[in-house]
Structure formats: structure tokens, C-alpha cells
Design a protein around this motif. Structure first.
Motif, mmCIF file in Angstrom:
data_model
loop_
_atom_site.group_PDB
_atom_site.id
_atom_site.type_symbol
_atom_site.label_atom_id
_atom_site.label_comp_id
_atom_site.label_asym_id
_atom_site.label_seq_id
_atom_site.Cartn_x
_atom_site.Cartn_y
_atom_site.Cartn_z
ATOM 1 N N LEU A 1 0.659 -1.475 0.024
ATOM 2 C CA LEU A 1 -0.510 -0.036 0.304
ATOM 3 C C LEU A 1 1.350 1.137 0.203
ATOM 4 O O LEU A 1 0.426 2.382 -0.289
ATOM 5 C CB LEU A 1 -1.738 -0.035 1.131
ATOM 6 C CG LEU A 1 -2.067 -1.202 1.241
ATOM 7 C CD1 LEU A 1 -2.949 -0.759 2.571
ATOM 8 C CD2 LEU A 1 -2.560 -0.551 0.076
ATOM 9 N N LEU A 2 2.031 1.390 1.308
ATOM 10 C CA LEU A 2 2.894 2.088 0.665
ATOM 11 C C LEU A 2 3.782 2.669 -0.578
ATOM 12 O O LEU A 2 3.790 3.481 -0.866
ATOM 13 C CB LEU A 2 3.401 2.762 2.210
ATOM 14 C CG LEU A 2 2.886 2.430 3.381
ATOM 15 C CD1 LEU A 2 3.646 2.047 4.852
ATOM 16 C CD2 LEU A 2 2.670 3.939 3.877
ATOM 17 N N THR B 1 -1.660 11.159 6.999
ATOM 18 C CA THR B 1 -2.453 10.191 6.778
ATOM 19 C C THR B 1 -2.410 8.838 6.016
ATOM 20 O O THR B 1 -2.958 8.174 6.816
ATOM 21 C CB THR B 1 -2.982 11.610 6.795
ATOM 22 O OG1 THR B 1 -2.906 13.096 6.851
ATOM 23 C CG2 THR B 1 -4.391 10.764 6.223
ATOM 24 N N GLY B 2 -1.370 8.804 4.811
ATOM 25 C CA GLY B 2 -0.908 7.760 4.748
ATOM 26 C C GLY B 2 -0.774 6.672 4.693
ATOM 27 O O GLY B 2 -1.027 5.506 5.309
ATOM 28 N N GLN B 3 -0.037 6.860 6.148
ATOM 29 C CA GLN B 3 0.711 5.440 7.071
ATOM 30 C C GLN B 3 -0.035 5.121 7.925
ATOM 31 O O GLN B 3 -0.333 4.560 8.144
ATOM 32 C CB GLN B 3 1.884 6.189 7.412
ATOM 33 C CG GLN B 3 3.061 6.743 6.742
ATOM 34 C CD GLN B 3 4.544 6.640 7.499
ATOM 35 O OE1 GLN B 3 4.708 7.019 8.705
ATOM 36 N NE2 GLN B 3 5.702 7.095 6.217
ATOM 37 N N ASN B 4 -0.872 5.624 8.622
ATOM 38 C CA ASN B 4 -2.525 5.983 9.698
ATOM 39 C C ASN B 4 -2.923 5.053 8.534
ATOM 40 O O ASN B 4 -3.365 4.188 9.948
ATOM 41 C CB ASN B 4 -2.610 7.570 10.408
ATOM 42 C CG ASN B 4 -1.260 7.571 11.082
ATOM 43 O OD1 ASN B 4 -1.827 7.168 12.607
ATOM 44 N ND2 ASN B 4 -0.665 8.507 11.028
ATOM 45 N N VAL C 1 -5.870 -0.505 8.002
ATOM 46 C CA VAL C 1 -5.586 -1.224 6.398
ATOM 47 C C VAL C 1 -5.116 -2.670 6.849
ATOM 48 O O VAL C 1 -5.609 -4.096 6.942
ATOM 49 C CB VAL C 1 -6.024 -1.351 5.583
ATOM 50 C CG1 VAL C 1 -5.756 -2.167 3.903
ATOM 51 C CG2 VAL C 1 -6.945 0.122 4.919
ATOM 52 N N ALA C 2 -3.660 -2.528 7.224
ATOM 53 C CA ALA C 2 -2.999 -3.919 7.364
ATOM 54 C C ALA C 2 -2.935 -4.463 8.726
ATOM 55 O O ALA C 2 -2.559 -5.653 8.819
ATOM 56 C CB ALA C 2 -1.707 -3.262 6.890
ATOM 57 N N LEU D 1 -7.325 -10.953 10.954
ATOM 58 C CA LEU D 1 -7.497 -12.375 10.384
ATOM 59 C C LEU D 1 -6.936 -13.574 10.668
ATOM 60 O O LEU D 1 -7.000 -14.417 10.924
ATOM 61 C CB LEU D 1 -8.265 -11.370 9.126
ATOM 62 C CG LEU D 1 -9.167 -10.964 9.097
ATOM 63 C CD1 LEU D 1 -9.994 -10.349 7.595
ATOM 64 C CD2 LEU D 1 -11.032 -11.611 9.908
ATOM 65 N N ALA D 2 -5.528 -12.967 9.803
ATOM 66 C CA ALA D 2 -4.490 -14.522 9.927
ATOM 67 C C ALA D 2 -4.481 -14.722 11.339
ATOM 68 O O ALA D 2 -3.908 -16.502 11.343
ATOM 69 C CB ALA D 2 -3.482 -14.078 9.075
ATOM 70 N N ASN D 3 -4.027 -14.011 12.544
ATOM 71 C CA ASN D 3 -3.856 -14.765 13.506
ATOM 72 C C ASN D 3 -4.755 -15.047 13.924
ATOM 73 O O ASN D 3 -4.284 -16.225 15.135
ATOM 74 C CB ASN D 3 -3.364 -13.316 14.230
ATOM 75 C CG ASN D 3 -2.578 -13.359 15.464
ATOM 76 O OD1 ASN D 3 -3.279 -13.116 16.518
ATOM 77 N ND2 ASN D 3 -1.171 -13.901 15.138
ATOM 78 N N TYR D 4 -5.575 -14.326 14.211
ATOM 79 C CA TYR D 4 -7.307 -15.663 14.720
ATOM 80 C C TYR D 4 -7.177 -17.093 13.592
ATOM 81 O O TYR D 4 -7.006 -17.534 14.964
ATOM 82 C CB TYR D 4 -8.461 -14.557 14.713
ATOM 83 C CG TYR D 4 -9.352 -15.696 15.160
ATOM 84 C CD1 TYR D 4 -9.902 -15.652 16.772
ATOM 85 C CD2 TYR D 4 -9.878 -16.590 14.219
ATOM 86 C CE1 TYR D 4 -10.425 -16.448 16.688
ATOM 87 C CE2 TYR D 4 -11.361 -16.801 15.252
ATOM 88 C CZ TYR D 4 -11.403 -17.592 16.059
ATOM 89 O OH TYR D 4 -12.319 -18.371 16.706
#
Length: 136
Positions: free
Chosen positions: A85-86, A105-108, A113-114, A120-123
């Protein structure tokens, strides 16, 4: 799942607040602020997930090791999504939003989003691997 959500919300809050403070106010790079935020959140997550969400009686050392491995795998996924994304989609140069009290702003926004991908993957990893009851 509701308990996992409550713990996830507290982890998210810890991670985002740490990231915001370290990246926006202190001026640390995205990567360093991201890792510190996630480490703080993962410590909180392990304790609460083991004792309240999954309530397992397996070896603490085994679960801590598996939890740490899962954390690293999911953090790598989160890092890949952030990079995509970055750097590839150039969200790092997103225009500032005047009503949001933040720089970068973009980084936050990328962080949030990330974080969805990470969560989800961690769960799934923890449900299937870390906190799976072993046969006695």
C-alpha cells in the motif's frame, strides 16, 4: 469469538496508540513504530487469549513459542500489505485530511488496513495451531 473480539479491540487500541505516539509525535519511522506497537499488543494478546478466550491447559512454553511464531508470520504479512500500500500503490503520499489531527495520514490509514489482514490471519493461526487442545 466475542471474547476474541474484545481482546482484539484492546490489542488494536494498544497498537494504534503506540504507533500514533511513536510515528506521529516522536517521529520514529513507520517500521520501528509498527513493530513496537505490535509487540506491546502481542504481549497483551497472549495473556488474555490463553487465560480468557481459549482457556487451554497446554504447556505455557509451547503455547508462547507457537504464539510468537504466529505473531512473526502475521507481522510479516502485515508488513507485506503495508509495503504494497505504501510503496507500490503510493498511499504514503496521500494528502493530509484537514479534520484529522495527524501528520502522515497515508501511513496511519495503511496501518489500520494492514491491521485487518494481521488480525484475521492471527485468529486463524491461533485457533488452529497455538491454542488447539492437545490430546492428553
Amino acid at each position: 469469538m466475542l471474547k476474541y473480539g474484545v481482546i482484539g479491540a484492546s490489542n488494536t487500541l494498544i497498537t494504534l496508540v503506540a504507533f500514533y505516539l511513536l510515528n506521529t509525535l516522536v517521529g520514529l519511522s513507520y517500521g520501528i513504530a509498527n513493530v513496537i506497537g505490535y509487540v506491546l499488543g502481542v504481549i497483551n494478546s497472549f495473556v488474555w487469549n490463553r487465560n480468557w478466550v481459549f482457556k487451554t491447559h497446554n504447556s505455557v512454553k509451547r503455547e508462547a513459542l507457537l504464539f510468537g511464531i504466529g505473531f512473526l508470520i502475521c507481522l510479516a504479512l502485515q508488513g507485506f500489505v503495508s509495503w504494497l500500500l505504501l510503496e507500490v500503490l503510493d498511499w504514503k503520499n496521500m494528502a493530509e485530511i484537514s479534520w484529522l489531527p495527524m501528520k502522515n495520514t497515508g501511513q496511519n490509514i495503511v496501518m489500520v488496513v494492514a491491521m485487518v489482514f494481521y488480525t484475521l490471519a492471527n485468529y486463524v493461526y491461533n485457533r488452529v495451531v497455538t491454542f488447539k487442545e492437545t490430546e492428553k
